[in-house]
Design a protein around this motif. Structure first.
Motif, mmCIF file in Angstrom:
data_model
loop_
_atom_site.group_PDB
_atom_site.id
_atom_site.type_symbol
_atom_site.label_atom_id
_atom_site.label_comp_id
_atom_site.label_asym_id
_atom_site.label_seq_id
_atom_site.Cartn_x
_atom_site.Cartn_y
_atom_site.Cartn_z
ATOM 1 N N ASP A 142 -7.575 101.539 -19.427
ATOM 2 C CA ASP A 142 -6.523 100.718 -18.850
ATOM 3 C C ASP A 142 -7.119 99.770 -17.820
ATOM 4 O O ASP A 142 -7.563 100.207 -16.754
ATOM 5 C CB ASP A 142 -5.474 101.612 -18.210
ATOM 6 N N LEU A 144 -5.686 97.925 -15.775
ATOM 7 C CA LEU A 144 -4.907 97.883 -14.544
ATOM 8 C C LEU A 144 -5.432 98.849 -13.490
ATOM 9 O O LEU A 144 -5.093 98.725 -12.310
ATOM 10 C CB LEU A 144 -3.442 98.205 -14.841
ATOM 11 N N ARG A 152 -0.804 95.261 -9.357
ATOM 12 C CA ARG A 152 -0.194 95.779 -10.592
ATOM 13 C C ARG A 152 1.278 95.387 -10.672
ATOM 14 O O ARG A 152 1.785 95.032 -11.742
ATOM 15 C CB ARG A 152 -0.363 97.298 -10.674
ATOM 16 N N GLN A 153 1.987 95.466 -9.528
ATOM 17 C CA GLN A 153 3.389 95.046 -9.521
ATOM 18 C C GLN A 153 3.515 93.576 -9.900
ATOM 19 O O GLN A 153 4.387 93.201 -10.700
ATOM 20 C CB GLN A 153 3.981 95.253 -8.124
ATOM 21 N N ARG A 156 2.714 92.877 -13.652
ATOM 22 C CA ARG A 156 3.765 93.384 -14.540
ATOM 23 C C ARG A 156 4.981 92.454 -14.534
ATOM 24 O O ARG A 156 5.573 92.181 -15.587
ATOM 25 C CB ARG A 156 4.167 94.799 -14.132
ATOM 26 N N ALA A 159 4.090 89.259 -16.356
ATOM 27 C CA ALA A 159 4.069 89.481 -17.794
ATOM 28 C C ALA A 159 5.474 89.503 -18.391
ATOM 29 O O ALA A 159 5.662 89.205 -19.569
ATOM 30 C CB ALA A 159 3.340 90.786 -18.113
ATOM 31 N N ARG A 160 6.449 89.864 -17.558
ATOM 32 C CA ARG A 160 7.848 89.870 -18.015
ATOM 33 C C ARG A 160 8.465 88.484 -17.974
ATOM 34 O O ARG A 160 9.622 88.303 -18.362
ATOM 35 C CB ARG A 160 8.656 90.830 -17.155
ATOM 36 N N ARG A 198 1.064 88.428 -21.130
ATOM 37 C CA ARG A 198 2.106 89.122 -21.906
ATOM 38 C C ARG A 198 1.506 89.830 -23.120
ATOM 39 O O ARG A 198 1.873 90.954 -23.446
ATOM 40 C CB ARG A 198 3.183 88.119 -22.348
ATOM 41 N N PHE A 201 -0.203 93.066 -22.086
ATOM 42 C CA PHE A 201 0.703 94.180 -21.819
ATOM 43 C C PHE A 201 1.313 94.725 -23.102
ATOM 44 O O PHE A 201 1.652 95.907 -23.189
ATOM 45 C CB PHE A 201 1.795 93.754 -20.840
#
Length: 204
Positions: A142, A144, A152-153, A156, A159-160, A198, A201
């Motif tokens: 991983d 991350l 990491r927050q 993420r 990526a959304r 994206r 992930f």
């Protein structure tokens, strides 16, 4: 050169030729590609051509081309190609009894392969590192795990599809801080934009 063959696979062709003893044939293709691109190829093609020349040219010029294929900071935009060039340069150095020079190149290649999930290439780099006198352990799958909790927050949320300002508001940060974090973590993750983030992930 075959008209269906993309110029961007020239380094891959050189690797195959090097391993099968057909370097002279490949050298002619490399020369043809260089001539077709003219005097000002793109940064990416310049790096790929130096990688190919290092593998297919004479021993006297190999290190010169390996260095040009690996030292230009622009190469970090294409992490897999940069890692392959480092792996092959490290192999070349080790076979010339220069393990101390080979180790940092092989270590950097291993880190990138592991981060990108290129298992077979990561194992090849580990074998070379062990042969150069370095004990290796499998790298974490991983990518991350190399980031801080806040990074990491941020990745993420990015990526959304959230924009920097939206991420900043949600995490109570400034947009500039969010932008700085993304700029610093993209190379660690082997990506250069949100679309690639994206895709990364989706694979994790």
């Amino acid at each position: 050169m075959h008209y269906f063959l993309s110029h961007r696979v020239i380094a891959d062709l050189a690797v195959a030729a090097h391993r099968t003893g057909r370097r002279e044939e490949a050298a002619r293709v490399v020369a043809a590609v260089r001539a077709a691109l003219g005097s000002r190829p793109t940064a990416r093609m310049t790096l790929l051509l130096h990688h190919a020349d290092a593998l297919t040219g004479g021993a006297d010029g190999a290190e010169h081309h390996f260095r040009l294929a690996t030292v230009n900071p622009a190469g970090e935009q294409w992490p897999l190609a940069r890692a392959l060039a480092r792996l092959h340069y490290g192999q070349w150095l080790r076979r010339r009894r220069r393990p101390l020079d080979a180790r940092p190149l092989l270590s950097a290649a291993l880190e990138t392969f592991a981060r990108l999930g290129a298992g077979a290439l990561a194992e090849e780099a580990r074998v070379e590192l062990r042969a150069s006198g370095v004990a290796t352990t499998p790298a974490p799958a991983d990518p991350l795990t190399e980031l801080t909790a806040q990074q990491r927050q941020i990745v993420r949320l990015a990526a959304r599809g959230l924009r920097n300002r939206e991420i900043a508001e949600r995490l109570m940060l400034s947009p500039r801080t969010v932008s700085s974090h993304l700029y610093n973590v993209y190379p660690k993750l082997g990506v250069s934009n949100r679309n690639q983030l994206r895709d990364l992930f989706d694979d994790l």
